[in-house]
Design a protein around this motif. Structure first.
Motif, PDB file in Angstrom:
ATOM      1  N   LEU A 165       6.799 -15.599 -13.563  1.00 34.10           N
ATOM      2  CA  LEU A 165       5.909 -16.253 -14.519  1.00 34.10           C
ATOM      3  C   LEU A 165       6.705 -16.862 -15.665  1.00 34.10           C
ATOM      4  O   LEU A 165       6.411 -17.979 -16.119  1.00 34.10           O
ATOM      5  N   GLU A 166       7.718 -16.150 -16.129  1.00 37.03           N
ATOM      6  CA  GLU A 166       8.579 -16.683 -17.188  1.00 37.03           C
ATOM      7  C   GLU A 166       9.245 -17.987 -16.746  1.00 37.03           C
ATOM      8  O   GLU A 166       9.552 -18.851 -17.567  1.00 37.03           O
ATOM      9  N   ASN A 167       9.455 -18.109 -15.429  1.00 38.59           N
ATOM     10  CA  ASN A 167      10.066 -19.309 -14.878  1.00 38.59           C
ATOM     11  C   ASN A 167       9.029 -20.315 -14.389  1.00 38.59           C
ATOM     12  O   ASN A 167       9.305 -21.142 -13.524  1.00 38.59           O
ATOM     13  N   GLN A 168       7.800 -20.214 -14.928  1.00 36.41           N
ATOM     14  CA  GLN A 168       6.744 -21.207 -14.725  1.00 36.41           C
ATOM     15  C   GLN A 168       6.108 -21.187 -13.338  1.00 36.41           C
ATOM     16  O   GLN A 168       5.657 -22.214 -12.846  1.00 36.41           O
ATOM     17  N   SER A 169       6.035 -20.013 -12.705  1.00 40.23           N
ATOM     18  CA  SER A 169       5.326 -19.904 -11.432  1.00 40.23           C
ATOM     19  C   SER A 169       3.854 -19.625 -11.699  1.00 40.23           C
ATOM     20  O   SER A 169       3.496 -18.564 -12.212  1.00 40.23           O
ATOM     21  N   SER A 170       2.983 -20.560 -11.335  1.00 37.65           N
ATOM     22  CA  SER A 170       1.550 -20.358 -11.559  1.00 37.65           C
ATOM     23  C   SER A 170       1.014 -19.243 -10.663  1.00 37.65           C
ATOM     24  O   SER A 170       0.130 -18.484 -11.066  1.00 37.65           O
ATOM     25  N   GLU A 171       1.554 -19.138  -9.453  1.00 39.89           N
ATOM     26  CA  GLU A 171       1.071 -18.093  -8.542  1.00 39.89           C
ATOM     27  C   GLU A 171       1.390 -16.708  -9.084  1.00 39.89           C
ATOM     28  O   GLU A 171       0.634 -15.753  -8.864  1.00 39.89           O
ATOM     29  N   ALA A 172       2.498 -16.561  -9.787  1.00 43.92           N
ATOM     30  CA  ALA A 172       2.851 -15.271 -10.365  1.00 43.92           C
ATOM     31  C   ALA A 172       1.782 -14.814 -11.353  1.00 43.92           C
ATOM     32  O   ALA A 172       1.442 -13.632 -11.418  1.00 43.92           O
ATOM     33  N   GLY A 173       1.236 -15.750 -12.137  1.00 41.62           N
ATOM     34  CA  GLY A 173       0.174 -15.384 -13.074  1.00 41.62           C
ATOM     35  C   GLY A 173      -1.047 -14.858 -12.347  1.00 41.62           C
ATOM     36  O   GLY A 173      -1.664 -13.872 -12.752  1.00 41.62           O
ATOM     37  N   PHE A 174      -1.417 -15.522 -11.252  1.00 41.09           N
ATOM     38  CA  PHE A 174      -2.555 -15.066 -10.448  1.00 41.09           C
ATOM     39  C   PHE A 174      -2.301 -13.678  -9.882  1.00 41.09           C
ATOM     40  O   PHE A 174      -3.154 -12.790  -9.937  1.00 41.09           O
ATOM     41  N   LEU A 175      -1.103 -13.456  -9.355  1.00 38.37           N
ATOM     42  CA  LEU A 175      -0.785 -12.165  -8.738  1.00 38.37           C
ATOM     43  C   LEU A 175      -0.672 -11.051  -9.770  1.00 38.37           C
ATOM     44  O   LEU A 175      -0.993  -9.894  -9.482  1.00 38.37           O
ATOM     45  N   LEU A 176      -0.230 -11.375 -10.971  1.00 35.56           N
ATOM     46  CA  LEU A 176      -0.204 -10.365 -12.030  1.00 35.56           C
ATOM     47  C   LEU A 176      -1.621  -9.937 -12.409  1.00 35.56           C
ATOM     48  O   LEU A 176      -1.868  -8.774 -12.740  1.00 35.56           O
ATOM     49  N   ALA A 177      -2.557 -10.878 -12.356  1.00 32.79           N
ATOM     50  CA  ALA A 177      -3.956 -10.513 -12.597  1.00 32.79           C
ATOM     51  C   ALA A 177      -4.454  -9.568 -11.508  1.00 32.79           C
ATOM     52  O   ALA A 177      -5.133  -8.574 -11.784  1.00 32.79           O
TER      53      ALA A 177
ATOM     54  N   ARG B  85       0.846  -1.195   0.000  1.00 30.23           N
ATOM     55  CA  ARG B  85       0.000   0.000   0.000  1.00 30.23           C
ATOM     56  C   ARG B  85       0.885   1.250   0.000  1.00 30.23           C
ATOM     57  O   ARG B  85       1.862   1.330   0.739  1.00 30.23           O
ATOM     58  N   GLY B  86       0.523   2.207  -0.831  1.00 31.40           N
ATOM     59  CA  GLY B  86       1.287   3.440  -0.915  1.00 31.40           C
ATOM     60  C   GLY B  86       2.541   3.322  -1.755  1.00 31.40           C
ATOM     61  O   GLY B  86       3.386   4.219  -1.736  1.00 31.40           O
ATOM     62  N   ALA B  87       2.689   2.229  -2.509  1.00 29.81           N
ATOM     63  CA  ALA B  87       3.880   2.038  -3.336  1.00 29.81           C
ATOM     64  C   ALA B  87       3.963   3.111  -4.405  1.00 29.81           C
ATOM     65  O   ALA B  87       2.952   3.546  -4.962  1.00 29.81           O
ATOM     66  N   THR B  88       5.174   3.556  -4.688  1.00 31.20           N
ATOM     67  CA  THR B  88       5.394   4.523  -5.755  1.00 31.20           C
ATOM     68  C   THR B  88       5.262   3.832  -7.107  1.00 31.20           C
ATOM     69  O   THR B  88       5.242   2.598  -7.199  1.00 31.20           O
ATOM     70  N   ASP B  89       5.194   4.652  -8.156  1.00 22.93           N
ATOM     71  CA  ASP B  89       5.122   4.073  -9.497  1.00 22.93           C
ATOM     72  C   ASP B  89       6.349   3.214  -9.787  1.00 22.93           C
ATOM     73  O   ASP B  89       6.239   2.149 -10.420  1.00 22.93           O
ATOM     74  N   ASP B  90       7.522   3.665  -9.320  1.00 26.50           N
ATOM     75  CA  ASP B  90       8.744   2.891  -9.546  1.00 26.50           C
ATOM     76  C   ASP B  90       8.684   1.549  -8.806  1.00 26.50           C
ATOM     77  O   ASP B  90       9.096   0.518  -9.346  1.00 26.50           O
ATOM     78  N   ASP B  91       8.166   1.590  -7.567  1.00 29.50           N
ATOM     79  CA  ASP B  91       8.050   0.349  -6.808  1.00 29.50           C
ATOM     80  C   ASP B  91       7.096  -0.619  -7.493  1.00 29.50           C
ATOM     81  O   ASP B  91       7.369  -1.823  -7.593  1.00 29.50           O
ATOM     82  N   ARG B  92       5.970  -0.107  -7.966  1.00 30.61           N
ATOM     83  CA  ARG B  92       5.011  -0.972  -8.646  1.00 30.61           C
ATOM     84  C   ARG B  92       5.630  -1.572  -9.910  1.00 30.61           C
ATOM     85  O   ARG B  92       5.430  -2.743 -10.209  1.00 30.61           O
ATOM     86  N   ALA B  93       6.392  -0.763 -10.634  1.00 31.53           N
ATOM     87  CA  ALA B  93       7.028  -1.272 -11.850  1.00 31.53           C
ATOM     88  C   ALA B  93       8.049  -2.359 -11.509  1.00 31.53           C
ATOM     89  O   ALA B  93       8.138  -3.384 -12.200  1.00 31.53           O
ATOM     90  N   ASN B  94       8.811  -2.146 -10.429  1.00 34.08           N
ATOM     91  CA  ASN B  94       9.785  -3.162 -10.016  1.00 34.08           C
ATOM     92  C   ASN B  94       9.088  -4.436  -9.570  1.00 34.08           C
ATOM     93  O   ASN B  94       9.523  -5.547  -9.900  1.00 34.08           O
ATOM     94  N   GLY B  95       8.010  -4.284  -8.802  1.00 39.33           N
ATOM     95  CA  GLY B  95       7.265  -5.453  -8.361  1.00 39.33           C
ATOM     96  C   GLY B  95       6.704  -6.238  -9.526  1.00 39.33           C
ATOM     97  O   GLY B  95       6.755  -7.471  -9.554  1.00 39.33           O
ATOM     98  N   ARG B  96       6.176  -5.532 -10.502  1.00 36.98           N
ATOM     99  CA  ARG B  96       5.617  -6.216 -11.675  1.00 36.98           C
ATOM    100  C   ARG B  96       6.705  -6.972 -12.431  1.00 36.98           C
ATOM    101  O   ARG B  96       6.488  -8.107 -12.877  1.00 36.98           O
ATOM    102  N   ARG B  97       7.878  -6.362 -12.553  1.00 39.01           N
ATOM    103  CA  ARG B  97       8.965  -7.037 -13.281  1.00 39.01           C
ATOM    104  C   ARG B  97       9.349  -8.348 -12.597  1.00 39.01           C
ATOM    105  O   ARG B  97       9.624  -9.350 -13.266  1.00 39.01           O
ATOM    106  N   TRP B  98       9.361  -8.351 -11.257  1.00 37.56           N
ATOM    107  CA  TRP B  98       9.694  -9.585 -10.551  1.00 37.56           C
ATOM    108  C   TRP B  98       8.602 -10.634 -10.734  1.00 37.56           C
ATOM    109  O   TRP B  98       8.896 -11.832 -10.881  1.00 37.56           O
ATOM    110  N   LEU B  99       7.349 -10.204 -10.746  1.00 39.28           N
ATOM    111  CA  LEU B  99       6.266 -11.157 -10.993  1.00 39.28           C
ATOM    112  C   LEU B  99       6.356 -11.729 -12.402  1.00 39.28           C
ATOM    113  O   LEU B  99       6.146 -12.930 -12.620  1.00 39.28           O
TER     114      LEU B  99
END
Length: 439
Positions: A251-263, A233-247
């Motif tokens: 997902l690229e490494n076949q994590s099913s949970e990452a797909g759910f969290l990206l949604a 909560r309260g994450a900056t745009d840069d933080d959100r972008a970094n978080g998305r890149r890790w998700l």
């Protein structure tokens, strides 16, 4: 088709590995078989490992036969492998007594890692009287010998207070010893301790360093943990972008949970819900389903039934699994029902308790249970059809005994009905759920 019940426990996911990697030729070549038949212990052990690890179709019975021959010739490594087969009942009749005997022989023959499995037996009381002090002594012995999984088990024991008093300093010390071997689980544990311990100075940068070291070993659990440090909560745009890149990397490494969290991420965007975001979210969910994510499958089922995608996602992300399961099974039962005929209808579902020992050893698995729903809606005669470990089956049966149903109906009359359910035991990352919200 029987509805599925998933069990999610908050813990870092991993797989338990045997303490030795076989580096010689392990295919069942004629030369290797000839040497094994002639009494060569190394060849017998190699053939056992090859049969057990066959990717097409493991042959546990053949593996057990070769392990026994190698054990008879004095191989402690064969004792270890044979003990694992007796513990789980693969290729042999399941027996904690036989497994313990194998581990004791392995330990007597110099396989110090076997002390960890023996220690876990005394923790749960598998075929022996529960003895927490003996558990600590045996697991510590294995850890002091340099066996990294035992170091991680000790760390987990001190974190959760299983068999010992909670002590994050001791947990951190053992995790640091395991991390010295570049162990990804230990690196993840250190990051988590640094992030959460109230009695230590929290250091998000240091936590991220440990998470990144673990993630660099292509460990998707660490990638999800890293994402959670940004998506708050309260994450900056840069933080959100970094978080998305890790998700996305997870997902690229076949994590099913990452797909759910990206949604989930798409629906928490500061820009609000847009048609393109909804399209991306649906695509992420479909990818997660293809990778085996039960939660993503549930979301898409709800949307297909007419519920908006955002509401479906919020429902799955916030409503307890037991409540969702009852509602989900009701939809399945409605689809299966005809005039005067209806399968038993779930009224109450209970999550099985994840066996502490298997959680510490980071073992996942399943148990398939067959039972009868009587004319009053109670469960009778639960039996094990199959399981990856008897401890999972014991826990599943204890939970299923607490299930309640509206009894089945056949030709307009209430009847007893035989049912079969698979129960899934899956370890999950503890930090991602609270870091992404749909409201």
């Amino acid at each position: 088709m029987t509805p599925k019940l998933g069990v999610w426990i908050l813990a870092a996911a991993s797989c338990f590995c045997a303490p030795f990697a076989w580096t010689e030729e392990t295919s069942a070549s004629p030369l290797l078989i000839e040497k094994a038949e002639a009494g060569d212990t190394a060849s017998q052990l190699a053939l056992g490992i090859a049969a057990e690890d066959n990717e097409t179709k493991p042959d546990y019975a053949t593996a057990a036969r070769w392990y026994r021959r190698a054990s008879d010739a004095g191989s402690g490594m064969a004792d270890w492998h044979l003990g694992m087969l007796y513990e789980t009942g693969e290729g042999v009749e399941q027996s904690y007594d036989q497994a313990r005997a194998c581990y004791e022989r392995a330990l007597a023959r110099g396989i110090e890692a076997a002390a960890m499995r023996l220690g876990l037996f005394y923790l749960e009381g598998w075929g022996v009287k529960s003895d927490r002090e003996r558990t600590l002594a045996l697991v510590t012995r294995a850890a002091e010998s340099g066996y990294v999984p035992a170091m991680n088990v000790l760390s987990g024991m001190y974190i959760a207070g299983i068999g010992v008093a909670k002590n994050n300093q001791h947990a951190l010390a053992w995790a640091e010893r395991a991390a010295a071997y570049d162990d990804k689980d230990a690196q993840l544990t250190i990051g988590a301790i640094v992030m959460r311990d109230q009695n230590m100075r929290r250091d998000i940068r240091l936590a991220r360093q440990w998470y990144q070291m673990s993630a660099e070993q292509e460990y998707t659990t660490a990638m999800l943990a890293m994402a959670s440090t940004f998506l708050k909560r309260g994450a900056t745009d840069d933080d959100r972008a970094n978080g998305r890149r890790w998700l996305e990397l997870a997902l690229e490494n076949q994590s099913s949970e990452a797909g759910f969290l990206l949604a989930v991420y798409e629906f928490t965007s500061p820009d609000g819900l847009t048609p393109p975001a909804e399209t991306r979210a649906r695509a992420f969910l479909e990818r997660a389903v293809a990778l085996g994510c039960l939660e993503a499958s549930e979301v898409l089922e709800l949307e297909k039934s007419g519920r908006p995608l955002r509401d479906s996602l919020r429902h799955v992300a916030t409503v307890p699994m037991e409540v969702r399961y009852v509602a989900r099974s009701a939809r399945w039962i409605e689809a299966q029902s005809t005039a005067g005929n209806r399968p038993p209808k779930f009224v109450k579902a209970v999550s099985p308790v994840y066996p502490a020992t298997l959680s510490l050893a980071k073992q996942e698995g399943t148990a398939v249970i067959r039972f009868v729903v009587d004319t009053k809606g109670f469960v009778q005669e639960p039996v094990i059809v199959s399981t990856t470990h008897p401890a999972f089956a014991d826990s599943a049966i204890q939970a299923i005994r607490q299930f309640r149903f509206e009894p089945g109906i056949k030709d307009g009359r209430v009847v007893s009905t035989r049912m079969q359910l698979p129960i899934y035991f899956q370890l999950k990352v503890p930090v991602t759920r609270s870091s992404t919200r749909t409201d």
